[in-house]
Design an enzyme around this catalytic site. Structure first.
Site, PDB file in Angstrom:
ATOM      1  N   LYS A  82       9.316  -3.324   7.208  1.00  0.00           N
ATOM      2  CA  LYS A  82       9.791  -2.811   5.921  1.00  0.00           C
ATOM      3  C   LYS A  82      10.443  -1.433   6.073  1.00  0.00           C
ATOM      4  O   LYS A  82      11.169  -0.997   5.190  1.00  0.00           O
ATOM      5  CB  LYS A  82       8.650  -2.752   4.900  1.00  0.00           C
ATOM      6  N   ASP A  83      10.188  -0.739   7.192  1.00  0.00           N
ATOM      7  CA  ASP A  83      10.792   0.575   7.437  1.00  0.00           C
ATOM      8  C   ASP A  83      12.169   0.473   8.091  1.00  0.00           C
ATOM      9  O   ASP A  83      12.856   1.486   8.242  1.00  0.00           O
ATOM     10  CB  ASP A  83       9.893   1.418   8.356  1.00  0.00           C
ATOM     11  N   THR A 123       1.724   7.931  -4.732  1.00  0.00           N
ATOM     12  CA  THR A 123       2.482   7.059  -3.820  1.00  0.00           C
ATOM     13  C   THR A 123       3.808   7.727  -3.494  1.00  0.00           C
ATOM     14  O   THR A 123       4.378   8.419  -4.337  1.00  0.00           O
ATOM     15  CB  THR A 123       2.748   5.667  -4.419  1.00  0.00           C
ATOM     16  N   LEU A 126       9.249   4.638  -4.188  1.00  0.00           N
ATOM     17  CA  LEU A 126       9.904   4.431  -5.477  1.00  0.00           C
ATOM     18  C   LEU A 126       9.559   3.062  -6.052  1.00  0.00           C
ATOM     19  O   LEU A 126       9.407   2.904  -7.272  1.00  0.00           O
ATOM     20  CB  LEU A 126      11.424   4.542  -5.317  1.00  0.00           C
ATOM     21  N   ARG A 127       9.460   2.065  -5.193  1.00  0.00           N
ATOM     22  CA  ARG A 127       9.138   0.701  -5.636  1.00  0.00           C
ATOM     23  C   ARG A 127       7.747   0.655  -6.278  1.00  0.00           C
ATOM     24  O   ARG A 127       7.563   0.086  -7.366  1.00  0.00           O
ATOM     25  CB  ARG A 127       9.202  -0.256  -4.433  1.00  0.00           C
ATOM     26  N   ARG A 128       6.763   1.232  -5.608  1.00  0.00           N
ATOM     27  CA  ARG A 128       5.398   1.224  -6.159  1.00  0.00           C
ATOM     28  C   ARG A 128       5.325   2.058  -7.432  1.00  0.00           C
ATOM     29  O   ARG A 128       4.678   1.663  -8.407  1.00  0.00           O
ATOM     30  CB  ARG A 128       4.421   1.761  -5.108  1.00  0.00           C
ATOM     31  N   ARG A 145       2.845  11.526   0.913  1.00  0.00           N
ATOM     32  CA  ARG A 145       3.514  11.245   2.183  1.00  0.00           C
ATOM     33  C   ARG A 145       2.542  11.376   3.340  1.00  0.00           C
ATOM     34  O   ARG A 145       1.451  11.908   3.203  1.00  0.00           O
ATOM     35  CB  ARG A 145       4.678  12.234   2.378  1.00  0.00           C
ATOM     36  N   GLY A 146       2.980  10.926   4.512  1.00  0.00           N
ATOM     37  CA  GLY A 146       2.175  11.027   5.725  1.00  0.00           C
ATOM     38  C   GLY A 146       1.756   9.653   6.214  1.00  0.00           C
ATOM     39  O   GLY A 146       2.013   8.637   5.576  1.00  0.00           O
ATOM     40  N   ARG A 151      -2.865  10.121   4.390  1.00  0.00           N
ATOM     41  CA  ARG A 151      -2.792   9.788   2.961  1.00  0.00           C
ATOM     42  C   ARG A 151      -4.174   9.475   2.402  1.00  0.00           C
ATOM     43  O   ARG A 151      -4.505   9.864   1.282  1.00  0.00           O
ATOM     44  CB  ARG A 151      -1.829   8.609   2.742  1.00  0.00           C
ATOM     45  N   CYS A 236      15.307   2.845   1.126  1.00  0.00           N
ATOM     46  CA  CYS A 236      14.384   3.736   0.426  1.00  0.00           C
ATOM     47  C   CYS A 236      15.026   4.355  -0.809  1.00  0.00           C
ATOM     48  O   CYS A 236      14.487   5.298  -1.380  1.00  0.00           O
ATOM     49  CB  CYS A 236      13.920   4.845   1.370  1.00  0.00           C
TER      50      CYS A 236
END
Length: 308
Positions: A82-83, A123, A126-128, A145-146, A151, A236
């Site tokens: 997904k990245d 979170t 943006l999607r979440r 982040r992280g 996190r 992203c």
């Protein structure tokens, strides 16, 4: 073929990334290949004070490994799929998609009383964020982040009610706590739960080795999801979710585009024969774009550009 070359496996140096790379290493060595792990830090790991969409490139977690591969420092690289941008750098190709793990997101929480009232959720996605605000418009969402370890630690040390994680990441490194709920209503990121191994196009040795690791069913599903993402011009930079699942000879797909605050939602929900699935992701994206999604994408890009 005589397996003499040592395959240098590039990976980020977080616990989860190393788990993924070690998994690939073990599978290759079980086939008789010699390997070596080479961890590197990515820009996405080093710059922790800016949301992902402000860092300017969708391949923020993969660019460092791409450069290392093209510079011949590593032979292959292992990523959370997904990245990975839908457009790979010239000279680098997808060599293996491993069997998919849990595709869904989970909420790690400190009690659920807040769900019916006001709440504060963390979170960096943006999607979440968009999907959470769509379902819980009274809540506020803060950036987080992280790597997964940091996190989880930030969640413990802050006053947030909860934070959203990919279930697969926490499960892979045995970090999934008891205080979670499954967010099966939240459409995952395209290719969430899948691992991708890339190699240089010219490297026949590594590509042949990695072909043994490829899971065709997972590859078929993530191909549709990433095609949907590519057509919507996501990465992203927009709240986009997509999930394709196989049921016998049928592929079931659900994809969505949300506005940044979750007030607008464009969804496509379709079923198709696997034999007819070529170009299916793009066709689903076109439905969203022609029904108002194109205007929303322009609005999102404009908003994000002015917020930098």
């Amino acid at each position: 073929m005589i397996l003499t070359k040592t395959i240098r496996i590039g990976t980020r140096d977080s616990e989860l990334a190393l788990w993924q790379a070690t998994t690939v290493q073990s599978q290759l060595e079980a086939l008789g290949y010699k390997t070596e792990l080479i961890p590197v830090k990515s820009t996405g790991d080093l710059v922790l004070d800016k949301p992902l969409y402000e860092l300017g490139i969708t391949g923020i977690f993969t660019k460092t490994l791409d450069v290392a591969m093209l510079n011949d420092t590593v032979d292959i690289a292992v990523h959370s799929m997904k990245d990975v941008p839908t457009q790979l750098p010239q000279g680098i190709v997808e060599a293996a998609v491993l069997p998919r793990a849990n595709v869904y997101d989970i909420l790690v929480h400190k009690g659920l009383d807040f769900l019916a009232d006001e709440g504060l959720i963390a979170t960096g996605s943006l999607r979440r964020r968009a999907q959470w605000l769509h379902k819980y418009p009274k809540h506020k969402v803060v950036d987080l982040r992280g790597n997964v370890n940091s996190r989880m630690q930030k969640l413990k040390s802050n006053t947030w009610n909860g934070a959203i994680f990919a279930a697969a990441g926490l499960e892979r490194i045995d970090l999934k706590p008891d205080n979670f709920i499954n967010l099966d209503w939240m459409i995952p990121a395209p290719a969430q739960g899948a691992m991708l191994v890339v190699a240089k196009q010219e490297d026949a040795y590594c590509r042949e080795a990695l072909a043994n690791l490829n899971d065709e069913n997972t590859q078929q599903c993530v191909q549709v999801e990433r095609e949907f993402l590519r057509r919507l011009e996501g990465g992203c930079t927009a709240p986009i979710g997509a999930l394709a699942q196989l049921h016998g000879e049928t592929l079931v797909f659900k994809g969505a585009l949300f506005s940044l605050e979750g007030t607008q939602k464009f969804v496509v929900d379709k079923t198709i024969a696997i034999s007819d699935s070529k170009g299916f992701g793009a066709r689903c994206a076109d439905e969203i774009l022609t029904s108002g999604g194109a205007d929303l994408m322009r609005s999102i890009k404009k908003t994000l550009a002015t917020s930098k």
